[in-house]
Structures are given as C-alpha cells and as structure tokens.
Design a protein around this motif. Structure first.
Motif, PDB file in Angstrom:
ATOM      1  N   LEU A 140      65.153   6.406 -18.217  1.00  0.00           N
ATOM      2  CA  LEU A 140      64.275   5.690 -17.296  1.00  0.00           C
ATOM      3  C   LEU A 140      65.078   5.091 -16.152  1.00  0.00           C
ATOM      4  CD1 LEU A 140      61.342   5.005 -19.069  1.00  0.00           C
ATOM      5  CD2 LEU A 140      61.528   3.363 -17.267  1.00  0.00           C
ATOM      6  N   ASP A 141      66.233   4.510 -16.487  1.00  0.00           N
ATOM      7  CA  ASP A 141      67.107   3.940 -15.463  1.00  0.00           C
ATOM      8  C   ASP A 141      67.510   4.991 -14.430  1.00  0.00           C
ATOM      9  OD1 ASP A 141      67.054   1.436 -16.622  1.00  0.00           O
ATOM     10  OD2 ASP A 141      68.983   1.671 -17.636  1.00  0.00           O
ATOM     11  N   MET A 142      67.644   6.222 -14.870  1.00  0.00           N
ATOM     12  CA  MET A 142      68.076   7.300 -13.986  1.00  0.00           C
ATOM     13  C   MET A 142      66.902   7.937 -13.242  1.00  0.00           C
ATOM     14  SD  MET A 142      70.933   8.990 -16.503  1.00  0.00           S
ATOM     15  CE  MET A 142      71.420  10.266 -15.369  1.00  0.00           C
ATOM     16  N   GLY A 143      65.684   7.433 -13.455  1.00  0.00           N
ATOM     17  CA  GLY A 143      64.530   7.933 -12.717  1.00  0.00           C
ATOM     18  C   GLY A 143      63.829   9.122 -13.338  1.00  0.00           C
ATOM     19  N   PHE A 144      63.966   9.314 -14.640  1.00  0.00           N
ATOM     20  CA  PHE A 144      63.376  10.469 -15.306  1.00  0.00           C
ATOM     21  C   PHE A 144      61.982  10.217 -15.894  1.00  0.00           C
ATOM     22  CE2 PHE A 144      67.828  11.851 -15.402  1.00  0.00           C
ATOM     23  CZ  PHE A 144      67.682  13.162 -14.985  1.00  0.00           C
ATOM     24  N   GLU A 145      61.337   9.110 -15.545  1.00  0.00           N
ATOM     25  CA  GLU A 145      60.017   8.829 -16.129  1.00  0.00           C
ATOM     26  C   GLU A 145      59.018   9.962 -15.899  1.00  0.00           C
ATOM     27  OE1 GLU A 145      56.402   5.572 -16.270  1.00  0.00           O
ATOM     28  OE2 GLU A 145      58.229   5.061 -15.212  1.00  0.00           O
ATOM     29  N   PRO A 146      58.916  10.543 -14.690  1.00  0.00           N
ATOM     30  CA  PRO A 146      57.958  11.647 -14.510  1.00  0.00           C
ATOM     31  C   PRO A 146      58.229  12.825 -15.448  1.00  0.00           C
ATOM     32  CG  PRO A 146      58.734  10.863 -12.376  1.00  0.00           C
ATOM     33  CD  PRO A 146      59.575  10.184 -13.430  1.00  0.00           C
ATOM     34  N   GLN A 147      59.508  13.133 -15.663  1.00  0.00           N
ATOM     35  CA  GLN A 147      59.853  14.250 -16.546  1.00  0.00           C
ATOM     36  C   GLN A 147      59.520  13.911 -18.003  1.00  0.00           C
ATOM     37  OE1 GLN A 147      61.738  13.072 -14.093  1.00  0.00           O
ATOM     38  NE2 GLN A 147      62.309  14.801 -12.800  1.00  0.00           N
ATOM     39  N   ILE A 148      59.753  12.662 -18.402  1.00  0.00           N
ATOM     40  CA  ILE A 148      59.420  12.244 -19.770  1.00  0.00           C
ATOM     41  C   ILE A 148      57.915  12.373 -19.973  1.00  0.00           C
ATOM     42  CG2 ILE A 148      59.349  10.299 -21.371  1.00  0.00           C
ATOM     43  CD1 ILE A 148      61.938   9.274 -20.026  1.00  0.00           C
ATOM     44  N   VAL A 194      55.908  14.872 -22.677  1.00  0.00           N
ATOM     45  CA  VAL A 194      55.099  14.283 -23.744  1.00  0.00           C
ATOM     46  C   VAL A 194      53.600  14.476 -23.530  1.00  0.00           C
ATOM     47  CG1 VAL A 194      54.529  12.122 -24.916  1.00  0.00           C
ATOM     48  CG2 VAL A 194      56.883  12.604 -24.306  1.00  0.00           C
ATOM     49  N   LEU A 195      53.143  14.449 -22.291  1.00  0.00           N
ATOM     50  CA  LEU A 195      51.701  14.455 -22.044  1.00  0.00           C
ATOM     51  C   LEU A 195      51.144  15.790 -21.563  1.00  0.00           C
ATOM     52  CD1 LEU A 195      51.426  10.997 -20.235  1.00  0.00           C
ATOM     53  CD2 LEU A 195      50.908  11.525 -22.622  1.00  0.00           C
ATOM     54  N   LYS A 196      51.931  16.585 -20.882  1.00  0.00           N
ATOM     55  CA  LYS A 196      51.349  17.748 -20.214  1.00  0.00           C
ATOM     56  C   LYS A 196      51.784  19.094 -20.765  1.00  0.00           C
ATOM     57  CE  LYS A 196      50.735  15.182 -15.973  1.00  0.00           C
ATOM     58  NZ  LYS A 196      51.158  14.971 -14.605  1.00  0.00           N
ATOM     59  N   ARG A 197      52.733  19.122 -21.642  1.00  0.00           N
ATOM     60  CA  ARG A 197      53.158  20.399 -22.218  1.00  0.00           C
ATOM     61  C   ARG A 197      52.247  20.732 -23.396  1.00  0.00           C
ATOM     62  NH1 ARG A 197      58.418  22.280 -20.229  1.00  0.00           N
ATOM     63  NH2 ARG A 197      58.379  21.379 -18.166  1.00  0.00           N
ATOM     64  N   ASP A 198      52.672  21.621 -24.251  1.00  0.00           N
ATOM     65  CA  ASP A 198      51.844  22.028 -25.387  1.00  0.00           C
ATOM     66  C   ASP A 198      52.020  21.129 -26.603  1.00  0.00           C
ATOM     67  OD1 ASP A 198      54.412  22.816 -25.876  1.00  0.00           O
ATOM     68  OD2 ASP A 198      53.895  24.821 -26.579  1.00  0.00           O
ATOM     69  N   MET A 199      52.535  19.926 -26.391  1.00  0.00           N
ATOM     70  CA  MET A 199      52.706  18.971 -27.480  1.00  0.00           C
ATOM     71  C   MET A 199      51.333  18.470 -27.937  1.00  0.00           C
ATOM     72  SD  MET A 199      55.060  15.544 -27.606  1.00  0.00           S
ATOM     73  CE  MET A 199      56.556  16.446 -27.305  1.00  0.00           C
ATOM     74  N   ALA A 257      56.495   3.541 -24.556  1.00  0.00           N
ATOM     75  CA  ALA A 257      56.335   3.859 -25.976  1.00  0.00           C
ATOM     76  C   ALA A 257      54.897   3.618 -26.424  1.00  0.00           C
ATOM     77  CB  ALA A 257      57.299   3.020 -26.812  1.00  0.00           C
ATOM     78  N   ALA A 258      54.285   2.540 -25.966  1.00  0.00           N
ATOM     79  CA  ALA A 258      52.907   2.231 -26.352  1.00  0.00           C
ATOM     80  C   ALA A 258      51.945   3.323 -25.899  1.00  0.00           C
ATOM     81  CB  ALA A 258      52.492   0.885 -25.776  1.00  0.00           C
ATOM     82  N   GLU A 259      52.248   3.979 -24.791  1.00  0.00           N
ATOM     83  CA  GLU A 259      51.396   5.062 -24.307  1.00  0.00           C
ATOM     84  C   GLU A 259      51.540   6.329 -25.145  1.00  0.00           C
ATOM     85  OE1 GLU A 259      51.500   5.858 -20.079  1.00  0.00           O
ATOM     86  OE2 GLU A 259      52.230   3.825 -19.729  1.00  0.00           O
ATOM     87  N   PHE A 260      52.721   6.553 -25.717  1.00  0.00           N
ATOM     88  CA  PHE A 260      53.010   7.798 -26.415  1.00  0.00           C
ATOM     89  C   PHE A 260      52.797   7.724 -27.923  1.00  0.00           C
ATOM     90  CE2 PHE A 260      56.401   8.665 -22.978  1.00  0.00           C
ATOM     91  CZ  PHE A 260      55.420   9.035 -22.087  1.00  0.00           C
ATOM     92  N   MET A 261      52.664   6.523 -28.467  1.00  0.00           N
ATOM     93  CA  MET A 261      52.663   6.377 -29.919  1.00  0.00           C
ATOM     94  C   MET A 261      51.356   5.793 -30.416  1.00  0.00           C
ATOM     95  SD  MET A 261      56.496   4.851 -30.018  1.00  0.00           S
ATOM     96  CE  MET A 261      57.019   5.256 -31.659  1.00  0.00           C
TER      97      MET A 261
END
Length: 99
Positions: free
Chosen positions: A5-13, A17-22, A45-49
């Motif tokens: 997150l510090d490195m700016g990877f929130e969109p990729q995370i 988690v939300l848009k792939r075939d998971m 975490a609250a959004e994903f769990m």
C-alpha cells in the motif's frame, strides 16, 4: 500488505481480490498477517474479509519477547502439511500455538 500500500499498489490489490476469477468473500477464506496493521490496511482488510476479525498480540507498536516465531517449510501434499501441524501442536503441549 502495508508495504504494498505504501508503494501505491492498492489498485492492483483490489484488482486481484475483487475483479479476477477469485470467489466472492462470502465463498472463500482470507487471512492477512502483518507485524504492523495500520488503519488503511485494516480498512482494506474489512472490505476483503468476512467476518473481519483483528487479533492483536502484545502491545501494538512494540515487540513481544515471549513470542517465538518459527517458519516451517511444507510441500503441497495435504497429508504432509497435516503431519507438520500436528507435530507443532504436540511439541509443546502446554503452549499456545497458532498454525
């Protein structure tokens, strides 16, 4: 996760988690571990769990000398993983163990 997150990877995370075939969070188990768990990561975490549960060990922001951390390498074989988990639990029967 906090470093990403510090490195700016929130969109990729979010994409992974939300848009792939998971499967949806109601149909999967998600665990997150962090030595630090800042507020932005807790929000993510609250959004994903489901349900979102936060467990703190010791004083937040400091280390605890009484906790022993150990890394055990396992193969992909489920039986091998079970044997390693049972061995860890039996090695110190009076201790509290998180596997």
């Amino acid at each position: 996760a906090d470093r990403m997150l510090d490195m700016g990877f929130e969109p990729q995370i979010r994409q992974v988690v939300l848009k792939r075939d998971m499967p949806a969070k109601e149909q999967r188990q998600t665990l997150m571990f962090s030595a630090t768990f800042p507020a932005p990561i807790q929000k993510l975490a609250a959004e994903f769990m489901r349900p979102y549960v936060w467990i703190g060990v010791g004083r937040v922001g400091s280390s605890v000398e009484s906790i022993k951390q150990e890394l055990v390498l396992a193969t992909n074989d489920k039986r091998h993983k079970l044997e390693l988990a049972l061995e860890a639990l039996r090695s110190e029967p009076l201790a509290r163990t998180l596997v």
